[in-house]
Design a protein around this motif. Structure first.
Motif, short mmCIF file in Angstrom:
data_model
loop_
_atom_site.label_atom_id
_atom_site.label_comp_id
_atom_site.label_asym_id
_atom_site.label_seq_id
_atom_site.Cartn_x
_atom_site.Cartn_y
_atom_site.Cartn_z
N THR A 1 97.67 -11.21 16.33
CA THR A 1 98.73 -10.52 16.59
C THR A 1 98.81 -9.55 17.75
O THR A 1 99.64 -9.45 18.76
CB THR A 1 99.23 -9.91 15.32
OG1 THR A 1 99.20 -10.80 14.40
CG2 THR A 1 100.71 -9.24 15.41
N TYR A 2 97.73 -8.70 17.71
CA TYR A 2 97.57 -7.60 18.81
C TYR A 2 96.16 -7.95 19.29
O TYR A 2 95.05 -8.09 18.47
CB TYR A 2 97.50 -6.46 18.12
CG TYR A 2 98.91 -5.87 17.78
CD1 TYR A 2 100.00 -5.76 18.49
CD2 TYR A 2 99.30 -5.93 16.31
CE1 TYR A 2 101.25 -5.29 18.12
CE2 TYR A 2 100.50 -5.52 15.83
CZ TYR A 2 101.45 -5.40 16.69
OH TYR A 2 102.67 -5.12 16.14
N LEU A 3 96.14 -8.09 20.62
CA LEU A 3 94.51 -8.54 21.29
C LEU A 3 93.75 -7.51 20.83
O LEU A 3 92.65 -7.53 20.79
CB LEU A 3 94.73 -8.67 22.73
CG LEU A 3 93.51 -9.39 23.41
CD1 LEU A 3 92.97 -10.29 23.03
CD2 LEU A 3 93.99 -9.51 24.89
N SER A 4 94.06 -6.03 20.98
CA SER A 4 93.21 -5.04 20.87
C SER A 4 92.68 -5.03 19.42
O SER A 4 91.37 -4.76 19.55
CB SER A 4 94.10 -3.88 21.03
OG SER A 4 94.95 -3.61 19.78
N GLU A 5 93.52 -5.41 18.34
CA GLU A 5 92.56 -5.67 17.25
C GLU A 5 91.94 -6.88 17.09
O GLU A 5 90.61 -6.58 16.32
CB GLU A 5 93.93 -6.07 15.89
CG GLU A 5 94.86 -4.93 15.64
CD GLU A 5 95.71 -5.10 14.68
OE1 GLU A 5 95.55 -6.08 14.30
OE2 GLU A 5 96.52 -4.17 14.63
N ALA A 6 91.86 -7.83 17.66
CA ALA A 6 90.94 -9.07 17.70
C ALA A 6 89.78 -8.53 18.61
O ALA A 6 88.44 -9.01 18.15
CB ALA A 6 91.63 -10.28 18.56
N ILE A 7 89.71 -7.85 19.69
CA ILE A 7 88.79 -7.45 20.51
C ILE A 7 87.85 -6.36 19.55
O ILE A 7 86.74 -6.46 19.36
CB ILE A 7 89.11 -6.36 21.61
CG1 ILE A 7 89.76 -7.50 22.80
CG2 ILE A 7 88.01 -5.74 22.37
CD1 ILE A 7 90.35 -6.91 23.75
N GLN A 8 88.67 -5.62 18.72
CA GLN A 8 87.82 -4.64 17.72
C GLN A 8 86.98 -5.40 16.88
O GLN A 8 86.10 -5.04 16.44
CB GLN A 8 88.76 -3.62 17.24
CG GLN A 8 88.36 -2.45 16.43
CD GLN A 8 89.19 -1.38 15.74
OE1 GLN A 8 90.46 -1.58 16.47
NE2 GLN A 8 88.83 -0.66 14.84
N THR A 9 87.91 -6.36 16.32
CA THR A 9 87.09 -7.13 15.18
C THR A 9 85.85 -7.89 15.49
O THR A 9 84.88 -7.72 15.04
CB THR A 9 88.07 -8.22 14.61
OG1 THR A 9 89.37 -7.44 13.90
CG2 THR A 9 87.57 -8.81 13.62
N ALA A 10 86.05 -8.51 16.64
CA ALA A 10 84.80 -9.10 17.41
C ALA A 10 83.82 -8.24 17.74
O ALA A 10 82.47 -8.55 17.49
CB ALA A 10 85.13 -9.98 18.74
#
Length: 431
Positions: A160-169
């Motif tokens: 949904t939000y790329l920033s969240e995907a980056i943080q999760t990875a």
């Protein structure tokens, strides 16, 4: 003097605000107006790349800090960063998106990467090479030797939000670097062990076409994790399996699931199943594969191609060569993947003498517009003829690329131009 240096540093940092994102990949400042890492990650993904987040955690950084005076410690960190920058510029300059000191005990790299699970071995080798070069540089300068733990994870494309995907990875990669001392790592181990225990993966099949007749010759089985989860992505699944020592169990489940689908669909063509060299070289491998053959008595090994997927070396794997001989005695065909991607794959051909050679898509992509690539194809076809191997060209995405294969009398081809991966039963209807 120190005041002037501080003012200059601040002005320099603010000056970066107006630079293009690609110019500030090394330790960029965190801006309120924009985040250059998010911008470059999004750009890489839009261009069809995967993006890996690699954490290099320095386990003895606290001890180093205790041994040095404050100014000496900050100087040490500057030297460390410079060493990483120099090493990266000489190894993966084109692939690097950014390197950042998010982690207070180390550094984080963002690297764009080709799709496909076969890239994992290269990623492992690349990280080891970078760390080795950094360590060598620090030793030569007389600096204190850092001890690295590493972990990596690919950024999920469904977000949904790329920033969240980056943080999760990043959190997952950090957990992999910390290993057993991190509760997040334990959660990941539990998740993967549950997948393995319940065999909760599913397989898709992508046709391998006869170039001359345009009919299905075989299908390659492709693994997906539990539907609707981040581990549905095979890169996420297999990168986690490699780092948690579940790779062998996972690949044997893929074998079992493939045999189940062949039996259920009564598939009559050949099936390609991917295996890493480390799995083939496992001392349990032959015993376990014979057990699968006994369980599915109606399926002839002669209809199964064992595809060796990785570009890394199989040297040092004690049982690899002997296990390969036994596989051939049992009737399995042997394929080598990624041919043309580098010296390692060509060396593998001379050592393995495979029945099938799969030409890497880096050779095939835009081959209709590149005469050098067509010359490379012709050279690989001569090698295959010398070995007595059938050739499969991978990654065909256009009619123009397919026409070059036909012109050069390539045996087989695979790619989105022919068909996308789907269930094996769907291909049964058109074969």
């Amino acid at each position: 003097m120190k005041y002037q240096e501080t003012v200059y540093a601040r002005l320099l940092n603010w000056g970066k605000l107006f630079l293009p994102a690609k110019c500030i990949k090394y330790f960029p400042p965190s801006f309120v107006l924009r985040d250059p890492i998010i911008h470059q990650v999004e750009k890489a993904m839009n261009n069809g790349y995967e993006v890996a987040v690699i954490v290099m955690d320095i386990t003895n950084l606290h001890r180093i800090k205790q041994q040095l005076e404050t100014e000496d410690f900050f100087h040490y960190i500057r030297v460390l960063k410079k060493s990483f920058r120099t090493t990266i510029q000489s190894t993966v300059s084109n692939e690097i998106i950014a390197i950042h000191d998010y982690n207070p005990n180390g550094l984080t790299m963002f690297i764009r990467w080709e799709q496909g699970t076969e890239c994992l071995a290269m990623l492992d080798g690349l990280v080891k090479k970078i760390i080795h070069n950094v360590e060598s540089g620090l030793r030569a300068s007389g600096s204190i030797h850092p001890v690295f733990n590493t972990g990596y994870m690919f950024i999920e494309k469904k977000y949904t939000y790329l920033s969240e995907a980056i943080q999760t990875a990043h959190e997952f990669a950090l957990a992999m670097a910390h290993k057993r001392s991190d509760t997040e790592f334990n959660k990941l181990v539990y998740t993967l062990s549950d997948i393995v225990a319940n065999k909760s993966i599913h397989l898709l099949a992508q046709p391998i076409m006869d170039v001359e007749t345009n009919k299905i010759h075989a299908c390659e089985m492709l693994t997906r994790g539990p539907k609707g989860t981040s581990l549905e992505n095979p890169l996420q699944l297999f990168s986690l399996a490699r780092q948690t020592k579940f790779l062998y169990e996972l690949e044997m489940i893929v074998l079992e699931k493939a045999f189940e689908q062949i039996q259920q669909t009564k598939w009559r063509h050949n099936i390609f199943i991917n295996f890493t060299p480390v799995t083939i070289g496992n001392p349990r491998f032959i015993k376990d594969i014979k057990a699968v053959i006994r369980r599915f008595k109606g399926i002839s090994p002669q209809k199964i191609t064992i595809e060796i997927t990785e570009r890394d070396s199989f040297e040092g794997l004690e049982h690899f060569t002997n296990n390969l001989k036994v596989l051939r005695m049992l009737g399995f065909l042997i394929a080598v993947d990624d041919t043309g991607a580098g010296y390692a794959s060509l060396n593998s051909i001379s050592e393995i003498m495979p029945d099938i050679i799969k030409i890497d898509r880096s050779v095939i992509q835009n081959i209709d517009k590149n005469s050098v690539k067509e010359s490379m194809l012709k050279g690989l076809l001569l090698i295959a003829k010398e070995v007595g191997s059938v050739v499969v060209a991978e990654g065909i995405e256009s009619a123009e690329e397919a026409s070059i294969l036909s012109k050069n009398k390539v045996d087989l081809a695979q790619g989105y131009f022919y068909a996308k991966p789907t269930s094996l039963s769907n291909h049964l209807q058109i074969s």
